[in-house]
Scaffold this active site. Structure first.
Site, short mmCIF file in Angstrom:
data_model
loop_
_atom_site.label_atom_id
_atom_site.label_comp_id
_atom_site.label_asym_id
_atom_site.label_seq_id
_atom_site.Cartn_x
_atom_site.Cartn_y
_atom_site.Cartn_z
N MET A 2 -20.22 41.10 62.14
CA MET A 2 -20.08 42.50 62.52
C MET A 2 -19.21 43.34 61.57
O MET A 2 -18.68 44.38 61.97
CB MET A 2 -19.54 42.59 63.96
CG MET A 2 -20.42 41.88 64.99
SD MET A 2 -22.18 42.34 64.90
CE MET A 2 -22.14 43.85 65.84
N ARG A 3 -19.05 42.91 60.32
CA ARG A 3 -18.28 43.70 59.36
C ARG A 3 -19.12 44.00 58.13
O ARG A 3 -19.98 43.21 57.77
CB ARG A 3 -17.04 42.93 58.89
CG ARG A 3 -16.00 42.77 59.93
CD ARG A 3 -14.88 41.87 59.42
NE ARG A 3 -14.00 41.55 60.51
CZ ARG A 3 -13.04 42.35 60.95
NH1 ARG A 3 -12.77 43.48 60.32
NH2 ARG A 3 -12.31 42.01 61.99
N LEU A 4 -18.78 45.13 57.50
CA LEU A 4 -19.46 45.47 56.24
C LEU A 4 -18.81 44.68 55.11
O LEU A 4 -17.59 44.68 54.98
CB LEU A 4 -19.23 46.95 55.94
CG LEU A 4 -20.28 47.97 56.29
CD1 LEU A 4 -19.94 49.30 55.63
CD2 LEU A 4 -21.67 47.52 55.86
N LYS A 19 -8.64 44.59 52.88
CA LYS A 19 -10.00 44.06 53.00
C LYS A 19 -10.33 43.18 51.80
O LYS A 19 -11.00 42.15 51.93
CB LYS A 19 -10.98 45.24 53.10
CG LYS A 19 -12.42 44.80 53.15
CD LYS A 19 -13.35 45.91 53.60
CE LYS A 19 -14.78 45.48 53.42
NZ LYS A 19 -15.75 46.22 54.16
N GLY A 69 -24.00 33.60 68.24
CA GLY A 69 -24.68 32.76 67.25
C GLY A 69 -26.07 32.31 67.64
O GLY A 69 -26.53 31.26 67.19
N HIS A 113 -30.94 42.99 61.58
CA HIS A 113 -30.46 44.19 62.28
C HIS A 113 -31.41 44.47 63.45
O HIS A 113 -32.63 44.44 63.27
CB HIS A 113 -30.43 45.38 61.32
CG HIS A 113 -29.90 46.61 61.96
ND1 HIS A 113 -28.56 46.79 62.24
CD2 HIS A 113 -30.53 47.72 62.42
CE1 HIS A 113 -28.39 47.95 62.84
NE2 HIS A 113 -29.57 48.54 62.97
N ASN A 133 -29.46 39.74 56.04
CA ASN A 133 -28.91 40.20 57.32
C ASN A 133 -30.05 40.48 58.29
O ASN A 133 -31.17 40.76 57.87
CB ASN A 133 -28.10 41.49 57.11
CG ASN A 133 -27.42 41.97 58.38
OD1 ASN A 133 -26.87 41.17 59.15
ND2 ASN A 133 -27.45 43.27 58.63
N ASN A 189 -28.90 33.70 66.67
CA ASN A 189 -29.71 33.72 65.44
C ASN A 189 -29.36 32.52 64.56
O ASN A 189 -30.25 31.86 64.03
CB ASN A 189 -29.51 35.03 64.67
CG ASN A 189 -30.38 36.15 65.20
OD1 ASN A 189 -31.57 36.20 64.95
ND2 ASN A 189 -29.77 37.04 65.97
#
Ligand code: GRF
Length: 205
Positions: free
Chosen positions: A94-96, A69, A16, A113, A111, A18
């Protein structure tokens, strides 16, 4: 005229840093936003300790507690609904996210990256950059769409990559740039300065 502070839900899976940089910038008045809730999919995520320090409600929603999901994402939507967030800030989540979730917050999910997209999407972006032998890499703040790190790009920052770099040394060089770039991009978003036209992000004066 200043608009109302945006109510933000932060999603994070790990340490965490960020999230902390963004929270501190909000406290310092550099971002017209307020973290109303933190959500994580990891019960031992360090971001939970940070949320406690901030006095911000935090919720753990574990993927394995749900059969699908869709049910997992519905549980996350149910968790954040009472806080009525205006936007969702992914900070090392860390999930789509699936299409149903994204459609409900269209162009309201950001997001970060750790590479210069569209190069090196997905996991281990810094390792991918080192392996490819590129001489610059960096970070990208973007809106989230249904692809893997393919949404409209808001802002990028560049760092050099050296022949001796490892995934870890490059990640350490990129991380401070992530914090700075995410702060600037989120500040523009919270001031309603970002307009998306044909996948291109324009910054209003
Ligand atoms: C960052 O490098 C971010 O770009 C990536 O995961 C890392 C999260 O770091 N998606 P932190 O949890 O914000 O410290």
């Amino acid at each position: 005229m200043t608009s109302l502070a945006k109510k933000l839900a932060i999603f994070a899976s790990g340490r965490g840093s960020n999230a902390a940089a963004l929270y501190e910038a909000m406290q310092a008045g550099e971002i017209n936003g307020e973290v109303v809730v933190v959500v994580t999919d990891q019960q031992d995520a360090k971001v939970l300790d940070r949320a406690k320090e901030w006095g911000v409600p935090a919720h753990v929603v574990m993927r394995k507690a749900y059969a699908s999901k869709d049910e997992f994402e519905q549980a996350m939507l149910d968790v954040i609904a009472p806080y009525e967030p205006d936007a969702i800030v992914l900070a090392g989540y860390m999930r789509l996210l699936g299409p149903t979730f994204i459609a409900l917050y269209e162009n309201k999910i950001l997001n970060i990256h750790p590479a210069l997209l569209p190069s090196f999407p997905g996991l281990h972006a810094q390792g991918q950059a080192v392996k490819a032998g590129v001489k610059v890499s960096g970070c990208t703040v973007h809106f989230v769409d249904t692809g893997m790190d393919t949404g409209p790009i808001i802002m990028q920052a560049v760092v050099p990559v050296y022949a001796e770099d490892t995934e870890d040394t490059l990640a350490a060089r990129i991380l401070p740039e992530e914090h700075k770039t995410y702060k600037k991009a989120l500040a523009l978003f919270c001031d309603d300065k970002l307009v998306i036209k044909d996948h291109i992000v324009h910054i209003k004066d």
